[in-house]
Design an enzyme around this catalytic site. Structure first.
Site, PDB file in Angstrom:
ATOM      1  N   ARG A 256      17.210 -62.475   4.812  1.00  0.00           N
ATOM      2  CA  ARG A 256      17.588 -61.122   5.214  1.00  0.00           C
ATOM      3  C   ARG A 256      16.716 -60.134   4.448  1.00  0.00           C
ATOM      4  O   ARG A 256      16.894 -59.914   3.258  1.00  0.00           O
ATOM      5  CB  ARG A 256      19.073 -60.893   4.912  1.00  0.00           C
ATOM      6  CG  ARG A 256      19.505 -59.446   4.988  1.00  0.00           C
ATOM      7  CD  ARG A 256      21.018 -59.288   4.897  1.00  0.00           C
ATOM      8  NE  ARG A 256      21.619 -59.924   3.743  1.00  0.00           N
ATOM      9  CZ  ARG A 256      21.626 -59.429   2.499  1.00  0.00           C
ATOM     10  NH1 ARG A 256      21.008 -58.290   2.245  1.00  0.00           N
ATOM     11  NH2 ARG A 256      22.236 -60.059   1.527  1.00  0.00           N
ATOM     12  N   HIS A 260      22.427 -55.975   2.901  1.00  0.00           N
ATOM     13  CA  HIS A 260      23.506 -56.572   3.696  1.00  0.00           C
ATOM     14  C   HIS A 260      23.937 -55.633   4.820  1.00  0.00           C
ATOM     15  O   HIS A 260      24.066 -56.029   5.969  1.00  0.00           O
ATOM     16  CB  HIS A 260      24.695 -56.896   2.786  1.00  0.00           C
ATOM     17  CG  HIS A 260      25.886 -57.430   3.503  1.00  0.00           C
ATOM     18  ND1 HIS A 260      25.898 -58.674   4.102  1.00  0.00           N
ATOM     19  CD2 HIS A 260      27.103 -56.886   3.720  1.00  0.00           C
ATOM     20  CE1 HIS A 260      27.080 -58.869   4.669  1.00  0.00           C
ATOM     21  NE2 HIS A 260      27.827 -57.806   4.455  1.00  0.00           N
ATOM     22  N   TYR A 269      20.821 -57.409  -6.876  1.00  0.00           N
ATOM     23  CA  TYR A 269      20.965 -58.860  -6.975  1.00  0.00           C
ATOM     24  C   TYR A 269      19.719 -59.647  -6.559  1.00  0.00           C
ATOM     25  O   TYR A 269      19.747 -60.875  -6.540  1.00  0.00           O
ATOM     26  CB  TYR A 269      22.176 -59.341  -6.164  1.00  0.00           C
ATOM     27  CG  TYR A 269      22.198 -58.918  -4.709  1.00  0.00           C
ATOM     28  CD1 TYR A 269      21.522 -59.636  -3.733  1.00  0.00           C
ATOM     29  CD2 TYR A 269      22.916 -57.793  -4.313  1.00  0.00           C
ATOM     30  CE1 TYR A 269      21.547 -59.260  -2.404  1.00  0.00           C
ATOM     31  CE2 TYR A 269      22.952 -57.398  -2.986  1.00  0.00           C
ATOM     32  CZ  TYR A 269      22.269 -58.136  -2.038  1.00  0.00           C
ATOM     33  OH  TYR A 269      22.311 -57.748  -0.714  1.00  0.00           O
TER      34      TYR A 269
END
Length: 355
Positions: A256, A260, A269
Site C-alpha cells: 500500500r 491506510h 510506522y
C-alpha cells in the site's frame, strides 16, 4: 492457464510470477502468460484505475468524500483478479477495493457512494454481481462462501472471488469461512492482498507462519503464493483457481503506497526508504515495460489510454462535485422491508416538521 499444473495444499516458497520487476519474462514459471489482448486490457484498466484512485484521493481532501482508502500500488491485484472473473461469477469486495468495483463495471459515482457516507451501497449488487463493499474486516469471507455454496446447491455455474487484506486473516470470520469452504468444497477464491500492514500493524506482528497462504493447509484448501505486483501472474492464478471448481486461498504480495486512509499518518510506522523500494516494483510500470519490449504498446496507444484515464477522472469529478437534492424522507427507506410502527411514527413526525 495451465490445466496440467498440479494443485497442492502447500504454496511455493517464493511468490509465483511471470514478469520480474523490470518487466522481463521469468524463466521457468509454471504459469502460462495470458494472451496479448488480455495483457493490453489489464494494462488499460490499471492505468484508468490508478487515475481514478488519485482523483478519489483528491476529492477526499476537498471534502467530497468522508474517507477514502487508496489502493495505489495494488492495481495488479484489483484489476488482475477482477478481469479473471466470468460474467456469471460474483465479487465480494472490501472498503479498499473501489478500483475493483469500477473494473467490474460499477459506475464510479455509485462505487464511491458508501465512502461519501450516503446509503448503505450505492449500486445494485445483482446488476453487477458485486456484493456490497465490506467495511468490517473479514465478514465478506463468510458471505462469499455462503453464496458460493448456495449457488452450487441451486445448480448454478457460478464461482465467487472474495477480496481481503492481510489484517482480515487475523479475524475469526476468515478461519470459519476457510473451514466451511474446505468442507463444502465451495467454488470460492480467497485473494489476500498482503500489503504489509493492517493499518499500522506489520506482518511480523500478525503471523508466525511462513506465509499467509500456508493458512489454507489446515482447512484442506489448496494455496498459492503470487507476486501481487505482477498483473499477468495474478490474472493467471485467479483464473486457474476459478476454473478448479473448488476453494483456493491465494496470497498476493503487494504494498500500500499511500496511507491506510486520509485519516492515517503512515510516517509513524514505516520509512520513506521502504516505500521507495516498493515504488521500484510498480505494477503499472512492470506491465508497460513488457508490452513495450514486445512492440504491443507504442506511444500512440499509451497516449490514448492516458487520455481515457483523464476523461474517466473528469467524469468522476463532475459527478461528485454536483450538488444533488436530498430528500429527508429517504432516511426511512430500505431500513426494513415492512416499516415498523416506530419507524412510521418517526417518518410522520419528520414530515409534519418539514411541512
Amino acid at each position: 492457464m495451465s490445466p496440467t499444473r498440479e494443485r497442492t495444499l502447500l504454496p511455493t516458497d517464493e511468490p509465483l510470477s511471470l514478469l520480474d520487476k523490470d518487466g522481463s519474462p521469468v524463466a521457468g514459471s509454471p504459469l502460462v502468460m495470458p494472451d496479448d489482448d488480455v495483457l493490453l486490457e489489464l494494462h488499460r484498466r490499471m492505468v484508468v484505475g490508478r487515475r481514478f484512485d488519485t482523483q478519489a484521493t483528491a476529492l477526499t481532501r476537498q471534502g467530497r468524500l468522508a474517507v477514502y482508502p487508496s489502493s495505489r500500488g495494488q492495481e495488479a491485484c484489483e484489476v488482475g483478479s477482477v478481469l479473471a472473473l466470468r460474467p456469471a461469477d460474483w465479487l465480494f469486495p472490501t472498503y479498499r477495493d473501489t478500483v475493483a468495483l469500477v473494473t467490474r463495471g460499477v459506475d464510479p459515482a455509485e462505487a464511491l457512494t458508501l465512502l461519501q457516507g450516503d446509503w448503505h451501497s450505492g449500486y445494485d449488487p445483482c446488476a453487477h454481481r458485486v456484493g456490497p463493499q465490506c467495511t468490517p474486516l473479514a465478514t465478506n469471507t463468510l458471505h462469499a462462501v455462503g453464496f458460493a455454496h448456495a449457488a452450487r446447491l441451486k445448480g448454478e455455474d457460478t464461482s465467487v472471488l472474495v477480496l481481503l487484506g492481510d489484517g482480515a486473516t487475523s479475524e475469526g470470520d476468515t478461519h470459519e469461512a476457510l473451514n466451511f469452504a474446505g468442507v463444502w468444497r465451495a467454488p470460492v477464491v480467497f485473494l489476500v492482498q498482503n500489503n504489509g500492514y493492517a493499518i499500522s500493524v506489520p506482518m511480523s506482528k500478525q503471523n508466525a507462519a511462513p506465509s499467509l497462504a500456508h493458512k489454507g493447509i489446515g482447512y484442506g484448501v489448496p494455496s498459492v503464493l503470487v507476486d501481487g505486483n505482477d498483473v499477468a501472474a495474478v490474472y493467471a492464478v485467479v483464473r486457474e483457481a476459478l476454473e478448479s471448481g473448488g476453494p483456493t486461498l491465494i496470497e498476493a504480495r503487494t504494498y500500500r503506497i499511500e496511507a491506510h486512509t486520509n485519516a492515517d499518518d503512515a510516517t509513524r510506522y514505516r520509512t520513506p526508504d521502504e516505500v521507495a523500494a516498493w515504488l521500484d516494483r510498480d505494477p503499472v510500470d512492470r506491465i508497460e515495460a513488457y508490452l513495450t519490449s514486445r512492440g504491443l504498446l507504442d506511444a500512440a496507444r499509451r497516449s490514448a489510454v492516458a487520455a481515457e484515464a483523464e476523461e474517466f477522472a473528469a467524469r468522476v469529478r463532475a459527478e461528485l462535485n454536483a450538488d444533488r437534492p436530498r430528500d429527508p424522507a429517504a432516511l426511512f427507506e430500505h431500513v426494513y422491508a415492512t416499516p415498523t410502527a416506530q419507524l412510521r411514527e418517526q417518518a410522520a413526525a419528520l414530515a409534519e416538521e418539514l411541512a
